[in-house]
Design a protein around this motif. Structure first.
Motif, PDB file in Angstrom:
ATOM      1  N   ALA A  10       0.699  -1.254   0.017  1.00  0.00           N
ATOM      2  CA  ALA A  10       0.016   0.084   0.026  1.00  0.00           C
ATOM      3  C   ALA A  10       1.029   1.127  -0.154  1.00  0.00           C
ATOM      4  CB  ALA A  10      -0.782  -0.018   1.159  1.00  0.00           C
ATOM      5  N   THR A  11       0.245   2.159  -0.637  1.00  0.00           N
ATOM      6  CA  THR A  11       1.043   3.646  -0.649  1.00  0.00           C
ATOM      7  C   THR A  11       0.302   4.680  -0.122  1.00  0.00           C
ATOM      8  OG1 THR A  11       0.280   3.852  -2.921  1.00  0.00           O
ATOM      9  CG2 THR A  11       2.489   3.043  -2.947  1.00  0.00           C
ATOM     10  N   LYS A  12      -1.019   4.707   0.066  1.00  0.00           N
ATOM     11  CA  LYS A  12      -1.856   5.651   0.611  1.00  0.00           C
ATOM     12  C   LYS A  12      -2.141   5.463   2.162  1.00  0.00           C
ATOM     13  CE  LYS A  12      -4.466   6.449  -3.859  1.00  0.00           C
ATOM     14  NZ  LYS A  12      -5.667   6.297  -4.454  1.00  0.00           N
ATOM     15  N   SER A  13      -1.686   6.531   2.842  1.00  0.00           N
ATOM     16  CA  SER A  13      -1.896   6.567   4.123  1.00  0.00           C
ATOM     17  C   SER A  13      -3.371   7.180   4.478  1.00  0.00           C
ATOM     18  CB  SER A  13      -0.816   7.415   4.816  1.00  0.00           C
ATOM     19  OG  SER A  13       0.416   6.948   4.687  1.00  0.00           O
ATOM     20  N   ILE A  14      -3.917   6.481   5.610  1.00  0.00           N
ATOM     21  CA  ILE A  14      -5.222   7.174   5.923  1.00  0.00           C
ATOM     22  C   ILE A  14      -5.121   7.570   7.463  1.00  0.00           C
ATOM     23  CG2 ILE A  14      -6.618   5.864   4.456  1.00  0.00           C
ATOM     24  CD1 ILE A  14      -7.116   4.044   6.849  1.00  0.00           C
ATOM     25  N   THR A  39       1.714  -1.218   4.144  1.00  0.00           N
ATOM     26  CA  THR A  39       0.884  -2.517   3.807  1.00  0.00           C
ATOM     27  C   THR A  39      -0.699  -2.426   4.069  1.00  0.00           C
ATOM     28  OG1 THR A  39       0.850  -4.748   4.155  1.00  0.00           O
ATOM     29  CG2 THR A  39       1.155  -3.555   6.088  1.00  0.00           C
ATOM     30  N   ALA A  40      -1.738  -3.305   3.600  1.00  0.00           N
ATOM     31  CA  ALA A  40      -2.905  -3.365   3.905  1.00  0.00           C
ATOM     32  C   ALA A  40      -3.125  -4.965   4.614  1.00  0.00           C
ATOM     33  CB  ALA A  40      -3.760  -3.420   2.831  1.00  0.00           C
ATOM     34  N   LEU A  41      -3.687  -5.211   5.431  1.00  0.00           N
ATOM     35  CA  LEU A  41      -3.924  -6.458   5.939  1.00  0.00           C
ATOM     36  C   LEU A  41      -5.501  -6.549   6.142  1.00  0.00           C
ATOM     37  CD1 LEU A  41      -2.788  -8.884   7.467  1.00  0.00           C
ATOM     38  CD2 LEU A  41      -2.852  -7.627   9.623  1.00  0.00           C
ATOM     39  N   VAL A  42      -6.021  -7.582   5.385  1.00  0.00           N
ATOM     40  CA  VAL A  42      -7.346  -7.916   5.495  1.00  0.00           C
ATOM     41  C   VAL A  42      -7.825  -9.210   6.022  1.00  0.00           C
ATOM     42  CG1 VAL A  42      -9.650  -7.969   4.108  1.00  0.00           C
ATOM     43  CG2 VAL A  42      -7.623  -6.412   3.430  1.00  0.00           C
ATOM     44  N   HIS A  43      -8.591  -9.029   7.114  1.00  0.00           N
ATOM     45  CA  HIS A  43      -9.145 -10.305   7.817  1.00  0.00           C
ATOM     46  C   HIS A  43     -10.589 -10.513   7.307  1.00  0.00           C
ATOM     47  CE1 HIS A  43      -6.032 -11.078  10.635  1.00  0.00           C
ATOM     48  NE2 HIS A  43      -5.640  -9.848  10.510  1.00  0.00           N
ATOM     49  N   ILE A  44     -11.087 -11.460   6.762  1.00  0.00           N
ATOM     50  CA  ILE A  44     -12.328 -11.619   6.259  1.00  0.00           C
ATOM     51  C   ILE A  44     -13.050 -12.871   6.862  1.00  0.00           C
ATOM     52  CG2 ILE A  44     -13.714 -12.244   4.288  1.00  0.00           C
ATOM     53  CD1 ILE A  44     -11.530 -10.890   2.508  1.00  0.00           C
ATOM     54  N   ARG A  45     -14.177 -12.765   7.725  1.00  0.00           N
ATOM     55  CA  ARG A  45     -14.768 -13.761   8.372  1.00  0.00           C
ATOM     56  C   ARG A  45     -16.324 -13.807   7.596  1.00  0.00           C
ATOM     57  NH1 ARG A  45     -12.998 -10.575  12.164  1.00  0.00           N
ATOM     58  NH2 ARG A  45     -11.490 -11.353  13.473  1.00  0.00           N
ATOM     59  N   THR A  46     -16.503 -14.935   6.996  1.00  0.00           N
ATOM     60  CA  THR A  46     -17.730 -15.218   6.326  1.00  0.00           C
ATOM     61  C   THR A  46     -18.349 -16.461   6.577  1.00  0.00           C
ATOM     62  OG1 THR A  46     -18.723 -15.218   3.947  1.00  0.00           O
ATOM     63  CG2 THR A  46     -16.217 -16.129   4.241  1.00  0.00           C
ATOM     64  N   LEU A  64      -6.002  -2.396  -5.896  1.00  0.00           N
ATOM     65  CA  LEU A  64      -5.256  -2.081  -7.369  1.00  0.00           C
ATOM     66  C   LEU A  64      -5.853  -0.749  -7.347  1.00  0.00           C
ATOM     67  CD1 LEU A  64      -3.679  -2.732  -9.706  1.00  0.00           C
ATOM     68  CD2 LEU A  64      -5.759  -3.716 -10.767  1.00  0.00           C
ATOM     69  N   LYS A  65      -7.022  -0.253  -7.201  1.00  0.00           N
ATOM     70  CA  LYS A  65      -7.373   1.029  -7.196  1.00  0.00           C
ATOM     71  C   LYS A  65      -7.324   1.821  -6.196  1.00  0.00           C
ATOM     72  CE  LYS A  65     -11.202   3.563  -8.653  1.00  0.00           C
ATOM     73  NZ  LYS A  65     -13.138   3.531  -9.111  1.00  0.00           N
ATOM     74  N   HIS A  66      -7.546   1.385  -5.048  1.00  0.00           N
ATOM     75  CA  HIS A  66      -7.250   2.144  -3.509  1.00  0.00           C
ATOM     76  C   HIS A  66      -6.367   1.271  -2.846  1.00  0.00           C
ATOM     77  CE1 HIS A  66     -11.189   4.126  -4.864  1.00  0.00           C
ATOM     78  NE2 HIS A  66     -11.666   2.922  -4.869  1.00  0.00           N
ATOM     79  N   ASN A  67      -5.226   1.784  -3.117  1.00  0.00           N
ATOM     80  CA  ASN A  67      -4.229   0.940  -2.274  1.00  0.00           C
ATOM     81  C   ASN A  67      -4.013   1.757  -1.041  1.00  0.00           C
ATOM     82  OD1 ASN A  67      -2.874   3.060  -3.398  1.00  0.00           O
ATOM     83  ND2 ASN A  67      -0.964   2.230  -4.109  1.00  0.00           N
ATOM     84  N   VAL A  68      -4.644   1.605   0.018  1.00  0.00           N
ATOM     85  CA  VAL A  68      -4.697   2.268   1.319  1.00  0.00           C
ATOM     86  C   VAL A  68      -3.788   1.284   2.436  1.00  0.00           C
ATOM     87  CG1 VAL A  68      -6.763   3.435   0.854  1.00  0.00           C
ATOM     88  CG2 VAL A  68      -6.931   1.488   2.030  1.00  0.00           C
TER      89      VAL A  68
END
Length: 97
Positions: A10-14, A39-46, A64-68
């Motif tokens: 990731a390159t965009k800071s929030i 970096t972005a870290l995504v935890h998905i519980r489904t 790819l579009k929003h590299n937060v």
């Protein structure tokens, strides 16, 4: 129940947190908070097993579009891909990107 963990460069800071949606029937919630590293870290519980490839493709397209640089928790309760896309768009709106 399936649990997935995805990582992205990731390159965009929030600077703020975001919370959209609710974990209820046919819906999902997304909790998002800043990460200090690039970096972005995504935890998905489904609740729906066997959709790992679909989740991977959706999140690949999103980052790819929003590299937060963020930690995201996604709690899914049977949401359709359209609802997932809507919630991801809402996160970007709340973060004011």
């Amino acid at each position: 129940m399936e649990k997935l963990i995805l990582r992205y460069d990731a390159t965009k800071s929030i600077s703020r947190r975001a919370h959209v949606g609710v974990a209820g029937s046919g819906d999902l919630e997304i909790l998002c908070e800043p990460l200090s590293e690039q970096t972005a870290l995504v935890h998905i519980r489904t609740q729906s097993d066997g959709f790992g490839d679909t989740w991977q493709a959706m999140m690949d397209r999103f980052f790819l579009k929003h590299n937060v640089a963020a930690r995201m928790e996604i709690n899914d309760f049977g949401a359709t891909p359209g609802v997932v896309s809507l919630r991801l768009a809402q996160v970007i709106e709340v973060l004011e990107l």
